[in-house]
Design an enzyme around this catalytic site. Structure first.
Site, mmCIF file in Angstrom:
data_model
loop_
_atom_site.group_PDB
_atom_site.id
_atom_site.type_symbol
_atom_site.label_atom_id
_atom_site.label_comp_id
_atom_site.label_asym_id
_atom_site.label_seq_id
_atom_site.Cartn_x
_atom_site.Cartn_y
_atom_site.Cartn_z
ATOM 1 N N SER A 1 0.810 -1.214 0.000
ATOM 2 C CA SER A 1 0.000 0.000 0.000
ATOM 3 C C SER A 1 0.845 1.268 0.000
ATOM 4 C CB SER A 1 -0.935 0.014 1.206
ATOM 5 O OG SER A 1 -0.205 0.018 2.415
ATOM 6 N N LYS B 1 -6.489 4.713 7.898
ATOM 7 C CA LYS B 1 -5.377 5.542 7.419
ATOM 8 C C LYS B 1 -5.782 7.011 7.316
ATOM 9 C CE LYS B 1 -3.171 1.792 4.850
ATOM 10 N NZ LYS B 1 -2.849 1.227 3.511
#
Length: 804
Positions: free
Chosen positions: A656, A699
């Site tokens: 990611s 996040k």
């Protein structure tokens, strides 16, 4: 800004459940929940597996814990079991051949306990009445009569022998060694001295007559022994006849009652034969018994326990087929055991100590097992497969094979098995067994796969409301109003990280229901509202987020370096997710890239020090393909770069961060600064397309908290992949900041879109001649790579001249 269309509106940041769709005041008004929510595929498989009769079509239910696997299958089986017939009772009886192989008797449900009671009463009466037979007047008279008859015969033989002896000059005398013929002279026995004084002719004549009489005496003694044997046989026959007559009326009623069951009649016949063969044991023992203190001496009276019935499985209390869940599937708990009693240091057992296992109790119905528990218990899994293969349950002593000496033990006759076995486990167990155990796929042919998610539909939202109502009703909790139900459904979507899905992990939802009801009751309310659900969610987060707050403090006081303002070349904020048991959160981490002349390619510092996982390494290596396809068509790459997660002291895994690493690499090559107020997440492929990642909500929320602590400027935000837009279920705090324009979220499909947002400079496209547009990121990167290639070529020529 040209890329304003990539900025997400507030409506895109979450999915909201409309409480107006619920037509009730509270969940108390709802009907009971029927069936299982959102598991149509699994329900179809279960219905098929339970319906098919073949023994190999047992069911393996796989899914994550909390998806309702156990509760669902128990509910289904309990409903199905009531429609089936009650299975038979099973009884074990004594083996009259050698005593080591007890046999079973199968009876319709309910008759087993009745049969046991009948036999118990029979044994009581046998123990009471048979010993009395030997004390009765009739028995003594018959015994005396037999004795008298044979005594007369015995007396007649000896009288005849004595008369013949007298005629031949002899008399019979009894000595210690038995009967002896003694010669007689003048009316008195001849002594040894007198015998020696006889002439030889007289001695010879006396010896001849004595020899004939001795032969006759021997014949008479043989006849006497035969008469005595006849007397004993006659007495034994009389005793058998008396005992048989005495017990005949005890058996006759039961034999009539169970006349249609040949196995019971056969058992009664064996019992009567055994009793007649044990007449000597049945006589009352009037001898003295010595009682030792602290020691239990065995009973001297005859025992009739061998005629009792061991009611092995009693199903008379069932209302249908049995449904057995064995939580601790040890070998003995599954397949039964033979217990022992310790007396005077010796371990003894018999057929009455045979105890059933779960397979015996579930015979004719269903057995539910936990796969993990079966596998961790020695011998259980292999023995279970043998039972399925042989269609019988054999009770064995599993430790017998480990003994140095063989011991005599019971070997009960195996019970035929007719049982549907349901195994519950995680997908990992299912696929491991399927891959490495060829027998598994033979005996568990039906896979019922419980999904952890279901579609976000109106019907499923209504089912969620029914589930909440059922849980409140079952556990006597305060009921939920429509707003509380809607907030719970929204949290369910948050758990799946998908606006189009609800969570099927009802264990966590049930915990949320309980916690929200607790806060509503504490506040004195009569129902649960949305604010109570929100409070329960926040309270759970507070109980779990100590580590998150510590990391936040390190960022705020500067221990962890994170910039949220300004612009820096080759530096970017990546986003990571920390997974701590049942709680996860996101935080930014500084990622830096340095580029320089060389042929080393990409140097991943995490990889070099073995802090990088294989997926992360793969993401970094993809850069070579991206740069080769975009910038190395007309020149070699003379590039060396080092990539590093700053202040990272633990392992790094996942791809990611590959977008952030690529953006930082492009910035370093183009010497164009990246805005530090924008964090990035997403993976990239070799074509420069941005791919979705996990943990997007954590996040974004983690970076927002950092920006809020350092001060929101209105220019900060997060870039996410476009494919992750459907995964957004952000909390209220982030949504309000976006709505007020103090924080932003962009979704991109390519690296070019992302780099434009980060630098404010166009990425650039090639023209018809293959040249990049002027004053663009790609043009600057291309020129830098071209310059590095030329420089490396010049150095190469200089080295060649020096060598010459």
């Amino acid at each position: 800004m040209a890329l304003d269309h990539l900025r997400l509106e507030t409506d895109s940041l979450t999915w909201r459940c409309d409480p107006n769709q619920f037509e009730f005041e509270t969940t108390r008004d709802l009907p009971p929940l029927e069936g299982t929510i959102g598991q149509e595929r699994a329900m179809t498989a279960i219905d098929f597996g339970l319906g098919i009769k073949d023994s190999g079509f047992n069911v393996f239910i796989l899914g994550e814990p909390g998806t309702g696997r156990s509760s669902t299958i128990k509910k289904i089986l309990n409903a199905r079991a009531k429609e089936r017939e009650i299975p038979d009772d099973w009884c074990y009886v004594h083996d009259f051949n050698d005593g080591t192989r007890p046999d079973f008797i199968r009876l319709p449900a309910g008759q087993g306990s009745e049969f046991k009671k009948d036999v118990d009463r029979l044994v009581e009466r046998l123990a009471e009445e048979l010993p009395r037979v030997f004390e009765s007047k009739e028995y003594e008279e018959q015994k005396s009569k037999i004795a008298a008859e044979h005594q007369e015969k015995h007396k007649a033989l000896f009288q005849q022998l004595e008369h013949e002896a007298e005629e031949k000059g002899f008399t019979l005398q009894r000595t210690v060694s038995g009967l002896v013929l003694v010669p007689v002279r003048d009316g008195h026995p001849l002594s040894q001295e007198e015998y020696e004084n006889l002439s030889d002719e007289e001695k010879t004549d006396l010896d001849e007559r004595g020899s004939k009489l001795q032969d006759h005496l021997n014949d008479v003694l043989r006849d006497v022994r035969r008469i005595e044997e006849d007397a004993r046989e006659a007495t034994a026959a009389m005793e058998k006849e008396v005992v048989s007559y005495a017990m005949k009326h005890l058996f006759v009623d039961l034999e009539q009652k169970y006349a249609e069951d040949e196995r019971i009649l056969e058992h009664f016949t064996n019992c009567k034969k055994d009793i007649l063969n044990r007449i000597e044991e049945l006589r009352p023992n009037k001898g003295p018994q010595i009682a030792l203190p602290g020691i239990k001496m065995p009973q001297q009276e005859a025992s009739f326990d061998r005629y009792l019935v061991n009611l092995f499985v009693d199903n008379h209390g069932l209302e249908g087929a049995p449904v057995v869940y064995e939580a601790n599937p040890t070998y003995f708990n599954l397949f039964g055991r033979i217990e022992h009693v310790i007396q005077m240091g010796n371990a003894t057992t018999d057929y009455k100590m045979i105890k059933p296992g779960a397979l015996h109790r579930a015979n004719g119905g269903y057995l539910i097992l936990d796969c993990r528990e079966v596998l961790i218990n020695l011998f259980s899994y292999e023995a279970l497969k043998r039972c399925i293969r042989n269609k019988e349950v054999k009770i064995e002593d599993m430790t017998e094979q480990f003994r140095l000496l063989a011991t005599v033990s019971l070997k009960p006759r195996p019970v035929p098995l007719d049982c549907k076995i349901i195994m519950i486990g995680t997908p990992l167990f299912y696929y491991l067994l399927f891959q490495y155990d060829t027998d598994f796929r033979k005996y568990f042919k039906v896979k019922a796969d419980f999904d952890r998610m279901m579609k976000n539909t109106w019907e499923n939202a209504q089912q969620y409301a029914l589930f909440i109502g059922a849980k409140c009703r079952d556990e006597a909790l305060l009921h939920f109003d429509p707003t509380a139900v809607a907030r719970t459904v929204e949290h369910s979507a948050r758990l799946t990280e998908d606006q189009a899905r609800f969570s099927s992990c009802f264990l966590e939802i049930a915990n949320l229901i309980r916690e929200a009801a607790f806060y509503a009751e504490r506040d004195g309310g009569d129902r649960v509202a949305a604010e109570h659900v929100e409070l329960a969610i926040e309270a759970r987060t507070y109980r779990c987020n100590k580590v998150e707050e510590k990391i936040q403090e390190f960022i705020e006081d500067g221990t962890l370096l994170v910039d949220t303002e300004g612009a820096v070349v080759g530096q970017i904020n990546g986003l990571t997710v920390y997974q701590l048991g049942d709680y996860s959160f996101g935080k930014p981490v500084r990622l830096t890239v340095r580029t320089y002349l060389g042929k080393g390619g990409m140097v991943n510092i995490e990889r070099e020090v073995k802090l990088s996982g294989p997926i992360h390494d793969k993401g970094v290596m993809i850069f070579s393909g991206f740069f080769g396809e975009r910038f190395a068509q007309d020149k070699p790459l003379a590039l060396a770069a080092s990539i590093c997660f700053e202040q990272s002291y633990a392992g790094v895994e996942g791809d990611s961060a590959s977008c952030a690493e690529l953006y930082a690499l492009l910035s370093s090559l183009a010497q164009v600064p990246i805005k530090q107020g924008i964090a990035v997440t997403g993976s990239v492929n070799q074509r420069g397309q941005v791919q979705p990642i996990g943990g997007v909500n954590e996040k974004i929320e983690g970076f927002y908290l950092v920006c809020k602590a350092k001060g929101l400027t209105g220019e900060q935000g997060v870039i996410i992949p476009e494919a992750n837009r459907r995964n957004l279920m952000l909390n209220k705090m982030v949504r309000e900041a976006v709505e007020q324009g103090r924080f932003h979220i962009w979704s991109v499909t390519s690296v070019d879109e992302g780099i434009e947002i980060l630098t404010g400079m166009a990425a650039g496209e090639r023209d018809a001649e293959g040249r990049w547009a002027e004053n663009t990121i790609n043009q600057k990167v291309d020129q830098r790579l071209l310059k590095m290639a030329e420089t490396l070529r010049k150095f190469g020529k200089g080295e060649e001249k020096n060598e010459k």
